[in-house]
Design a protein around this motif. Sequence first.
Motif, short mmCIF file in Angstrom:
data_model
loop_
_atom_site.label_atom_id
_atom_site.label_comp_id
_atom_site.label_asym_id
_atom_site.label_seq_id
_atom_site.Cartn_x
_atom_site.Cartn_y
_atom_site.Cartn_z
N CYS A 116 0.76 -1.02 0.11
CA CYS A 116 0.04 -0.17 0.10
C CYS A 116 0.94 1.42 0.12
O CYS A 116 1.79 1.31 0.74
N PRO A 117 0.54 2.19 -0.68
CA PRO A 117 1.02 3.42 -0.60
C PRO A 117 0.87 4.09 0.74
O PRO A 117 -0.16 4.39 1.24
N ILE A 118 2.06 4.72 1.72
CA ILE A 118 1.88 5.24 2.79
C ILE A 118 1.60 6.62 2.44
O ILE A 118 2.24 7.58 1.67
N ASN A 119 0.62 7.20 3.02
CA ASN A 119 -0.05 8.66 2.83
C ASN A 119 0.03 9.58 4.16
O ASN A 119 -0.46 10.64 3.93
N LYS A 120 0.64 9.08 5.20
CA LYS A 120 0.68 9.81 6.46
C LYS A 120 2.02 10.12 7.26
O LYS A 120 2.52 8.76 7.09
N LEU A 121 2.50 11.13 7.37
CA LEU A 121 3.61 11.04 7.97
C LEU A 121 3.42 12.22 9.22
O LEU A 121 3.24 13.28 9.13
N GLN A 122 3.56 11.40 10.53
CA GLN A 122 3.49 12.38 11.87
C GLN A 122 5.07 12.46 12.32
O GLN A 122 5.58 11.72 12.54
N GLY A 123 5.55 13.73 12.48
CA GLY A 123 6.85 14.05 12.84
C GLY A 123 7.78 13.20 11.74
O GLY A 123 7.96 13.83 10.63
N THR A 124 8.38 12.25 12.36
CA THR A 124 9.25 11.48 11.43
C THR A 124 8.89 10.08 11.30
O THR A 124 9.47 9.03 11.07
#
Length: 141
Positions: free
Chosen positions: A88-96
């Motif tokens: 799956c394409p990752i679509n969320k970045l929280q901080g690092t």
Amino acid sequence: MPARPSASRRTVLRGAAVVPVAGLGLAACSAPGGASAAATPTAPVDLGAESEVAKGGAKLFREHNVVVSRDTSGALKAYSTICTHAGCPINKLQGTTLICPCHGSQFDATTGKVVQQPATEPLAELPVKAAGGRIIAGPDA
């Protein structure tokens, strides 16, 4: 040779009930929408201004399936954001921390390492460089 007994009506109905459930399990491990995830860059890609990635931070480039991070010394690292669990394409970045929407796998955007399963393999590292104030990622970068 003795004749094989035919399946009872009950056996046939049980089998018919299991098939759709098994299909749902397989569908749950595919990319959202049933489509396969777009690949990461196969040629150098200009991701934007070098200043977009702060020291100690990371930026997700969804349209290219790439995350770029910068360590405290200023060195850039890039990783594919195609989850190693189910593609799956990752679509969320929280901080690092990258978070996969399919099953909740989490990855460290600065190292590519898994920080929360179900994924067990790290993200693929990509070549990256800064050239003329721009971030270039992908093969031959």
